[in-house]
Design a protein around this motif. Structure first.
Motif, PDB file in Angstrom:
ATOM      1  N   GLU A  30      37.668  48.140  34.963  1.00 26.54           N
ATOM      2  CA  GLU A  30      37.704  46.934  34.139  1.00 26.54           C
ATOM      3  C   GLU A  30      38.245  45.740  34.918  1.00 26.54           C
ATOM      4  O   GLU A  30      37.730  44.625  34.796  1.00 26.54           O
ATOM      5  CB  GLU A  30      38.566  47.182  32.896  1.00 26.54           C
ATOM      6  N   VAL A  31      39.269  45.963  35.718  1.00 26.09           N
ATOM      7  CA  VAL A  31      39.816  44.862  36.516  1.00 26.09           C
ATOM      8  C   VAL A  31      38.767  44.348  37.496  1.00 26.09           C
ATOM      9  O   VAL A  31      38.560  43.133  37.632  1.00 26.09           O
ATOM     10  CB  VAL A  31      41.082  45.318  37.265  1.00 26.09           C
ATOM     11  N   GLY A  32      38.079  45.262  38.190  1.00 23.23           N
ATOM     12  CA  GLY A  32      37.035  44.847  39.123  1.00 23.23           C
ATOM     13  C   GLY A  32      35.908  44.109  38.443  1.00 23.23           C
ATOM     14  O   GLY A  32      35.377  43.116  38.961  1.00 23.23           O
ATOM     15  N   ARG A  33      35.537  44.567  37.256  1.00 24.79           N
ATOM     16  CA  ARG A  33      34.455  43.904  36.524  1.00 24.79           C
ATOM     17  C   ARG A  33      34.891  42.534  36.038  1.00 24.79           C
ATOM     18  O   ARG A  33      34.105  41.571  36.076  1.00 24.79           O
ATOM     19  CB  ARG A  33      34.022  44.768  35.337  1.00 24.79           C
ATOM     20  N   GLN A  34      36.115  42.417  35.568  1.00 29.57           N
ATOM     21  CA  GLN A  34      36.591  41.118  35.107  1.00 29.57           C
ATOM     22  C   GLN A  34      36.633  40.102  36.248  1.00 29.57           C
ATOM     23  O   GLN A  34      36.309  38.923  36.050  1.00 29.57           O
ATOM     24  CB  GLN A  34      37.990  41.263  34.501  1.00 29.57           C
ATOM     25  N   LEU A  35      37.052  40.540  37.424  1.00 31.48           N
ATOM     26  CA  LEU A  35      37.181  39.608  38.546  1.00 31.48           C
ATOM     27  C   LEU A  35      35.840  39.267  39.171  1.00 31.48           C
ATOM     28  O   LEU A  35      35.629  38.139  39.626  1.00 31.48           O
ATOM     29  CB  LEU A  35      38.097  40.206  39.610  1.00 31.48           C
ATOM     30  N   HIS A  36      34.937  40.250  39.224  1.00 32.51           N
ATOM     31  CA  HIS A  36      33.676  40.036  39.955  1.00 32.51           C
ATOM     32  C   HIS A  36      32.478  40.470  39.116  1.00 32.51           C
ATOM     33  O   HIS A  36      31.860  39.647  38.481  1.00 32.51           O
ATOM     34  CB  HIS A  36      33.720  40.786  41.291  1.00 32.51           C
ATOM     35  N   ASP A  37      32.148  41.741  39.139  1.00 31.23           N
ATOM     36  CA  ASP A  37      31.006  42.225  38.379  1.00 31.23           C
ATOM     37  C   ASP A  37      31.142  43.731  38.198  1.00 31.23           C
ATOM     38  O   ASP A  37      32.066  44.357  38.700  1.00 31.23           O
ATOM     39  CB  ASP A  37      29.681  41.876  39.076  1.00 31.23           C
ATOM     40  N   ARG A  38      30.180  44.292  37.483  1.00 31.48           N
ATOM     41  CA  ARG A  38      30.248  45.724  37.159  1.00 31.48           C
ATOM     42  C   ARG A  38      30.188  46.588  38.410  1.00 31.48           C
ATOM     43  O   ARG A  38      30.901  47.584  38.530  1.00 31.48           O
ATOM     44  CB  ARG A  38      29.099  46.067  36.213  1.00 31.48           C
ATOM     45  N   ARG A  39      29.346  46.210  39.356  1.00 33.60           N
ATOM     46  CA  ARG A  39      29.206  47.019  40.561  1.00 33.60           C
ATOM     47  C   ARG A  39      30.509  47.054  41.352  1.00 33.60           C
ATOM     48  O   ARG A  39      30.905  48.105  41.870  1.00 33.60           O
ATOM     49  CB  ARG A  39      28.072  46.458  41.431  1.00 33.60           C
ATOM     50  N   THR A  40      31.175  45.931  41.454  1.00 37.04           N
ATOM     51  CA  THR A  40      32.476  45.904  42.139  1.00 37.04           C
ATOM     52  C   THR A  40      33.476  46.800  41.421  1.00 37.04           C
ATOM     53  O   THR A  40      34.264  47.499  42.057  1.00 37.04           O
ATOM     54  CB  THR A  40      33.007  44.468  42.216  1.00 37.04           C
ATOM     55  N   GLY A  41      33.436  46.784  40.099  1.00 42.41           N
ATOM     56  CA  GLY A  41      34.332  47.650  39.347  1.00 42.41           C
ATOM     57  C   GLY A  41      34.089  49.123  39.623  1.00 42.41           C
ATOM     58  O   GLY A  41      35.034  49.907  39.779  1.00 42.41           O
ATOM     59  N   VAL A  42      32.822  49.505  39.708  1.00 38.62           N
ATOM     60  CA  VAL A  42      32.485  50.901  40.000  1.00 38.62           C
ATOM     61  C   VAL A  42      32.990  51.287  41.390  1.00 38.62           C
ATOM     62  O   VAL A  42      33.627  52.332  41.577  1.00 38.62           O
ATOM     63  CB  VAL A  42      30.959  51.120  39.899  1.00 38.62           C
ATOM     64  N   VAL A  43      32.712  50.444  42.373  1.00 33.23           N
ATOM     65  CA  VAL A  43      33.151  50.736  43.740  1.00 33.23           C
ATOM     66  C   VAL A  43      34.670  50.804  43.814  1.00 33.23           C
ATOM     67  O   VAL A  43      35.239  51.684  44.484  1.00 33.23           O
ATOM     68  CB  VAL A  43      32.598  49.677  44.720  1.00 33.23           C
ATOM     69  N   LEU A  44      35.351  49.907  43.122  1.00 35.52           N
ATOM     70  CA  LEU A  44      36.813  49.885  43.150  1.00 35.52           C
ATOM     71  C   LEU A  44      37.390  51.195  42.607  1.00 35.52           C
ATOM     72  O   LEU A  44      38.322  51.762  43.188  1.00 35.52           O
ATOM     73  CB  LEU A  44      37.317  48.699  42.325  1.00 35.52           C
ATOM     74  N   ALA A  45      36.819  51.686  41.506  1.00 35.07           N
ATOM     75  CA  ALA A  45      37.308  52.938  40.924  1.00 35.07           C
ATOM     76  C   ALA A  45      37.057  54.118  41.858  1.00 35.07           C
ATOM     77  O   ALA A  45      37.930  54.987  42.028  1.00 35.07           O
ATOM     78  CB  ALA A  45      36.638  53.182  39.573  1.00 35.07           C
ATOM     79  N   VAL A  46      35.889  54.163  42.477  1.00 36.21           N
ATOM     80  CA  VAL A  46      35.568  55.275  43.376  1.00 36.21           C
ATOM     81  C   VAL A  46      36.431  55.198  44.637  1.00 36.21           C
ATOM     82  O   VAL A  46      36.921  56.223  45.133  1.00 36.21           O
ATOM     83  CB  VAL A  46      34.071  55.279  43.731  1.00 36.21           C
ATOM     84  N   LEU A  47      36.656  53.994  45.134  1.00 40.34           N
ATOM     85  CA  LEU A  47      37.525  53.829  46.310  1.00 40.34           C
ATOM     86  C   LEU A  47      38.917  54.373  46.030  1.00 40.34           C
ATOM     87  O   LEU A  47      39.533  55.004  46.899  1.00 40.34           O
ATOM     88  CB  LEU A  47      37.624  52.346  46.689  1.00 40.34           C
ATOM     89  N   TRP A  48      39.410  54.119  44.834  1.00 38.70           N
ATOM     90  CA  TRP A  48      40.744  54.635  44.480  1.00 38.70           C
ATOM     91  C   TRP A  48      40.760  56.157  44.542  1.00 38.70           C
ATOM     92  O   TRP A  48      41.768  56.760  44.891  1.00 38.70           O
ATOM     93  CB  TRP A  48      41.125  54.149  43.079  1.00 38.70           C
ATOM     94  N   GLY A  49      39.632  56.783  44.251  1.00 36.43           N
ATOM     95  CA  GLY A  49      39.554  58.234  44.269  1.00 36.43           C
ATOM     96  C   GLY A  49      39.377  58.846  45.636  1.00 36.43           C
ATOM     97  O   GLY A  49      39.456  60.076  45.771  1.00 36.43           O
TER      98      GLY A  49
END
Length: 419
Positions: free
Chosen positions: A152-171
């Motif tokens: 959600e933070v990634g999507r709010q700041l940029h877009d949905r794709r960034t949010g997905v990548v951000l979550a996977v990167l954390w993992g």
């Protein structure tokens, strides 16, 4: 020519604290259809991606553990910090600092914050589960909640794709194994991610309440509380300045940011005060931490260990090399966050968490793990990967998942200290 009337105030873009006006304002999850279903559908790729990389990590560890005759349940739920939490669940907190043990160190379980063991106690008493199993299930559930909040933070700041990548990167972080262990990192990260997401939306009461829960989970809850309080104060100042320019006199301050300023640190303060009362001294909690060898020296200890790594260690352990690389990278990524004008709540939280982690003396071997909840550091990397072609992004994240899985196995089975 007919004069055009100005747009209503509600239609004008509102200034956000610390540059948050740059946010891409995605529709509220509650705007269409069933709110929860809509939000879950939007987050599904992030949750599936995160779950996939963590399953790879656990599968590699399970195979490796079987070949070495180790028990996977023990590796994930009954070692290191998990043992301390289970002790709190079974016996409660110490009434005093215990006498020194065999190594001359007095370690009290009062160093561990109460919310996670409380949840484990409740789950193990309400469900037919052992405490260690309940702890694992809670951590796994909160790791998914954390991935959702990070998305959600990634999507709010940029877009949905960034949010997905951000979550996977954390993992796929080097120490992401602890996200799948009976540790507090996933629980705290979930509260932090959603609190920061609420702050970006200016939902101050929700942000502060989540900060209270984070403050009852880990010592670094004070970093989140400070960020939420600071962002709320800035929002108050912006409100006062804007209304003064329009009305020529200050208007009454909105009550929600005021409440958030006071509320956000109460969880952390409550536990620290309680420990002080239990030990009958104001600095009780900090005394407990010092007995564990955890103090604050402004970074002298950390810098000294990094210098020793480069100048005095001919045969350095892999884990120490990764930790040094992680600490150096965290500073570089923080500078990139500043250059990218990351909004104030995220930047303040990241700065405070870095000061606490890098400035603390002791537990050098755990410093990379301490940075697990500081997910805003990944924003510059996530944005770069999100801009790449899908095939390249998949190769990068897939490689990261494999390396993280192998390194996680090394942490659990080869490394002889806590991850």
């Amino acid at each position: 020519m007919k004069a055009t009337s100005p747009p209503p105030a509600a239609a004008l873009p509102q200034a956000e604290p610390g540059g948050a006006s740059r946010l891409r304002r995605a529709p509220s999850p509650h705007a269409k259809g069933s709110g929860l279903k809509t939000a879950l559908r939007a987050a599904a790729p992030a949750l599936l991606g995160y779950a996939s990389v963590r399953i790879i990590g656990i599968a590699v560890l399970a195979w490796w553990a079987q070949n070495r005759g180790a028990d996977l349940g023990e590796l994930l739920g009954r070692r290191w910090d998990s043992v301390w939490y289970l002790g709190i669940v079974q016996h409660g907190y110490d009434a005093a600092i215990p006498p020194p043990g065999a190594q001359g160190v007095s370690r009290s379980n009062l160093a561990f914050f109460p919310l996670y063991p409380a949840m484990v106690w409740v789950a193990s008493h309400l469900l037919p589960l052992a405490a260690s199993t309940a702890g694992l299930l809670i951590s796994w559930a909160f790791s998914l909640a954390a991935a959702w909040g990070i998305f959600e933070v990634g999507r709010q700041l940029h877009d949905r794709r960034t949010g997905v990548v951000l979550a996977v990167l954390w993992g796929v972080l080097p120490h992401a194994l602890t996200e799948s262990m009976a540790y507090t990192e996933p629980v705290f990260t979930a509260f932090a991610a959603w609190s920061l997401s609420m702050a970006l939306r200016r939902r101050w009461i929700a942000a502060a309440l989540l900060s209270v829960l984070a403050g009852l989970t880990r010592p670094t809850g004070i970093a989140l509380a400070g960020a939420i309080s600071l962002a709320a104060l800035v929002a108050l100042w912006q409100h006062w300045r804007t209304r003064r320019e329009v009305d020529a006199e200050p208007a009454p301050a909105p009550w929600r940011p005021l409440v958030a300023v006071v509320l956000a640190p109460l969880g952390w303060l409550a536990y620290v005060v309680w420990v002080g009362l239990r030990l009958h001294r104001v600095d009780g909690y900090f005394l407990v931490q010092s007995e564990w060898g955890s103090t604050f020296d402004g970074g002298v200890y950390t810098v000294d260990n990094v210098i020793q790594f480069f100048s005095k260690s001919p045969n350095t352990a892999l884990v120490i090399a990764v930790i040094v690389g992680t600490l150096i990278s965290s500073v570089v990524l923080f500078l990139l966050c500043i250059l990218d004008r990351v909004p104030l709540p995220l930047l303040a939280y990241t700065a405070a968490a870095l000061v606490i982690t890098l400035g603390g003396a002791g537990f050098f071997h755990a410093k990379a793990r301490f940075l697990i909840p500081v997910f805003p550091l990944l924003l510059p990397v996530a944005r770069a990967i999100a801009r790449a072609r899908v095939s390249r992004a998949a190769v990068l994240l897939g490689t990261g998942a494999v390396l993280s899985a192998v390194y996680g196995g090394h942490l659990a089975l080869i490394w002889t200290r806590s991850p």
